[in-house]
Scaffold this active site. Structure first.
Site, PDB file in Angstrom:
ATOM      1  N   LYS A 210       0.604  -1.223  -0.024  1.00  0.00           N
ATOM      2  CA  LYS A 210      -0.085   0.115   0.173  1.00  0.00           C
ATOM      3  C   LYS A 210       0.816   1.184   0.106  1.00  0.00           C
ATOM      4  CE  LYS A 210      -3.265   2.437   2.767  1.00  0.00           C
ATOM      5  NZ  LYS A 210      -4.193   2.686   3.933  1.00  0.00           N
ATOM      6  N   GLU A 216      10.694  -4.643   4.242  1.00  0.00           N
ATOM      7  CA  GLU A 216      10.988  -6.055   3.737  1.00  0.00           C
ATOM      8  C   GLU A 216      10.342  -6.225   2.211  1.00  0.00           C
ATOM      9  OE1 GLU A 216       9.324  -4.802   6.301  1.00  0.00           O
ATOM     10  OE2 GLU A 216       9.367  -6.123   8.012  1.00  0.00           O
ATOM     11  N   GLY A 271      -4.297  -1.864   5.150  1.00  0.00           N
ATOM     12  CA  GLY A 271      -3.663  -2.788   4.570  1.00  0.00           C
ATOM     13  C   GLY A 271      -4.556  -4.340   4.934  1.00  0.00           C
ATOM     14  N   ARG A 272      -4.812  -4.669   6.051  1.00  0.00           N
ATOM     15  CA  ARG A 272      -5.595  -5.691   6.558  1.00  0.00           C
ATOM     16  C   ARG A 272      -6.944  -5.985   5.803  1.00  0.00           C
ATOM     17  NH1 ARG A 272      -4.282  -2.531  10.331  1.00  0.00           N
ATOM     18  NH2 ARG A 272      -5.719  -1.817  11.720  1.00  0.00           N
ATOM     19  N   GLU A 357      -4.222  -6.584  15.105  1.00  0.00           N
ATOM     20  CA  GLU A 357      -3.542  -5.134  14.796  1.00  0.00           C
ATOM     21  C   GLU A 357      -4.653  -4.231  14.571  1.00  0.00           C
ATOM     22  OE1 GLU A 357      -0.107  -4.644  11.475  1.00  0.00           O
ATOM     23  OE2 GLU A 357      -1.879  -4.158  10.425  1.00  0.00           O
ATOM     24  N   HIS A 388      -3.651 -32.849  17.947  1.00  0.00           N
ATOM     25  CA  HIS A 388      -2.824 -33.626  18.309  1.00  0.00           C
ATOM     26  C   HIS A 388      -1.655 -32.789  18.700  1.00  0.00           C
ATOM     27  CE1 HIS A 388      -4.611 -37.225  17.080  1.00  0.00           C
ATOM     28  NE2 HIS A 388      -5.151 -36.499  15.800  1.00  0.00           N
ATOM     29  N   LYS A 516       9.965  -0.615  14.082  1.00  0.00           N
ATOM     30  CA  LYS A 516      10.465  -0.286  12.515  1.00  0.00           C
ATOM     31  C   LYS A 516      11.458   0.925  12.686  1.00  0.00           C
ATOM     32  CE  LYS A 516       6.224  -0.923   9.716  1.00  0.00           C
ATOM     33  NZ  LYS A 516       5.212  -0.160   8.893  1.00  0.00           N
TER      34      LYS A 516
END
Ligand code: F6P
Length: 551
Positions: A210, A216, A271-272, A357, A388, A516
């Site tokens: 965005k 990254e 973003g999410r 978030e 399990h 960051k």
């Protein structure tokens, strides 16, 4: 904060106080008994929306609990907030933005700040369609003239999790000629591992960011570009191999991405919440634009349900309020997400970002500190794998962990009785959590197995399951683009409901900034040979140990 801007401290509301009082009697609720007393409990406490069934009858609630929770929602002005969300009010106060992910899947016009955003959305969608058709049809080609066979999405957080989840979930709809890959981690192992399997001549990268500033993503995109240029022989030859989804078009252009292959998102899409925008491009490339539009239509179905259904029959409202009941009155600090569908394997990861978030906040929209719990820790895994691994704690641990079970009635993969085995486990787990097993039932079972009497006495405490552990079950007719869209929108709106009750901003994420910034400061320190001393003793010690052992 109320929708009109006046704040009223949550914990001083009469509805909150009434719930605290009611919680004292809830300590005596026994789900087994509630079911025995009321054979219609399932009918009363379940909802349907299109092809989705939501069963919330296995919750520690009575009609009174729901009435009080709905009163709480009413006193927080929930209907007005829902209206504000859909009409594009700037409800993301700290960033002075609207949160209009619903407009990405709405057919009608919507004017925000003098712009008809529906026209912008339609234009981007039609550009996406042309691009997807050209790539899928083999008309858009790589530097050597060969059609693309692989799409690599480079993005992180919301620019990765939604598309990755939906691409995996909708694999039965995928174009067989186009394989998709997702690279998010800046750890070189991620990109290198994917590139090792690919042919640069036929690889298309989608850089999804965005902001187009995420460290990254840019590091991965640059390395991918270097890899391509090295094989293609020139920067120009690499150009057809890169597309972007971003709201920072200028930065994408500066990176060298052709204007024709830059697809716009906007500030008003978090973003999410961006799967439905151009960030969904890798998904649209894989499943085709028709299916991508069905996904959007499914989300719109849920939007319409959320906007138009009375709170007592409104799925996101009920789910949100149940979460409030456990987080704020039972002190539940976690929420398990348990999809009994391998195709939804990534749902817990996706919901982790969506919920944590969005609502992992300790101040309200007006900046006051909260004096109550907000978002729980979301965790989970696909069933039956989780059984399990961590279900032991769900059944016999000391913490209350509300769980969401999610399953599909029909499978895309008809292999023997696998689907019946899978679903029988889903039903059994929610039943076991609810009923538990008494000491007498445990003993009776051991007796039926002819265990010696002294062993029965010794083993009895270990065979007790306390039960009374709440869960929601969501059953989907079949995992299709439309039902997946509705499911994801259901969770988006549940998160919004909770943000309204807690009075927090579900659409900012200031909490990720500090790390960051500090990483930006530390990175140049790692490049020098001299030991650092500017941090605390632990951080200095760790950096210096790393530097000493780097080579
Ligand atoms: O760091 C958090 C975050 O801003 C998320 O909210 C977002 O989804 C992710 O980073 C990626 O951001 P972008 O799409 O701008 O690269």
């Amino acid at each position: 904060m109320s929708a009109s801007g006046k704040s009223a401290p949550l914990t001083r509301l009469p509805a909150w106080r009434a719930l605290q009082e009611h919680h004292r009697s809830a300590a005596g609720f026994r789900l087994r008994e509630l079911f025995e007393q009321d054979p219609a409990r399932f009918d009363k406490f379940s909802l349907r929306c299109g092809d989705i069934l939501l069963d919330y009858s296995k919750h520690l609630v009575t009609a009174d609990t729901l009435r009080l929770l709905l009163e709480l929602a009413h006193s927080r002005d929930l209907p007005a907030w829902i209206n504000r969300l859909f009409s594009g009010d700037k409800i993301n106060l700290s960033e002075n933005r609207s949160a209009l992910h619903t407009a990405l899947r709405a057919p009608g016009p919507l004017v925000v700040d003098g712009t008809d955003i529906a026209t912008d959305v339609a234009q981007t969608l039609s550009r996406m369609r042309r691009f997807c058709d050209a790539v899928r049809g083999g008309k858009r080609k790589g530097f050597s003239g060969r059609a693309f066979t692989d799409v690599v999405n480079i993005g992180i957080g919301g620019s990765d999790l939604g598309p990755a989840l939906a691409t995996e979930a909708l694999a039965p709809y995928a174009c067989p000629q186009l394989q998709s890959h997702f690279v998010s981690n800046v750890d070189a192992a991620h990109l290198a591992g994917v590139l090792a399997r690919l042919n640069p001549e036929t690889t298309l990268f989608v850089v999804a960011s965005k902001t187009f500033t995420t460290l990254e993503t840019l590091a991965n995109a640059r390395s991918a570009r270097d890899w391509l240029i090295a094989k293609a022989g020139s920067t120009a030859a690499a150009v057809p191999h890169f597309a972007a989804a971003t709201s920072n078009v200028a930065a994408a252009r500066e990176f060298g991405i052709d204007a024709e292959q830059v697809f716009e998102t906007w500030d008003w899409v978090g973003g999410r919440y961006s799967l439905w925008s151009a960030v969904g491009l890798p998904l649209a490339l894989t499943i085709g634009m028709e299916h991508f539009n069905q996904l959007r239509a499914g989300a719109h179905d849920m939007d319409a349900h959320f906007r138009n259904t009375p709170p007592e029959r409104n799925m996101p409202v009920i789910m949100g309020l149940l979460g409030i009941w456990y987080a704020n009155f039972f002190g539940a600090a976690t929420q398990a997400i348990l999809p009994y569908d391998q195709s939804l394997r990534l749902l817990p990861d996706y919901l982790q970002q969506l919920e944590m978030e969005s609502n992992g906040k300790c101040v309200t929209q007006d900046g006051s500190a909260v004096d109550y719990a907000t978002a729980p820790v979301i965790f989970g895994a696909a069933g039956t794998n989780g059984q399990h691994a961590f279900y032991q704690l769900l059944h016999q641990g000391t913490q209350l962990v509300p769980a969401d079970f999610i399953g599909c009635c029909q499978s895309h993969y008809n292999l023997g009785s696998h689907h019946e085995i899978l679903l029988s486990n889903l039903f059994a787990q929610s039943e076991a959590l609810m009923r538990g097993r008494t000491r007498d039932e445990g003993k009776a079972q051991m007796q039926s197995q002819d265990m010696p009497q002294q062993d029965i006495a010794r083993m009895a405490p270990h065979r007790v399951f306390p039960g009374n552990r709440p869960s929601t079950t969501i059953l989907i007719r079949k995992l299709e683009p439309r039902t997946l869209g509705a499911l994801l929108a259901l969770y988006e709106h549940k998160v919004f409901v909770q943000s309204v009750i807690w009075g927090v901003n579900a659409f900012d994420q200031w909490g990720v900034e500090l790390g960051k910034q500090l990483a930006g400061r530390i990175l140049p320190e790692l490049a020098t040979g001299t030991p650092v001393s500017a941090h605390d003793a632990s951080t200095n010690g760790l950096i210096n140990y790393f530097k000493a052992n780097r080579h």
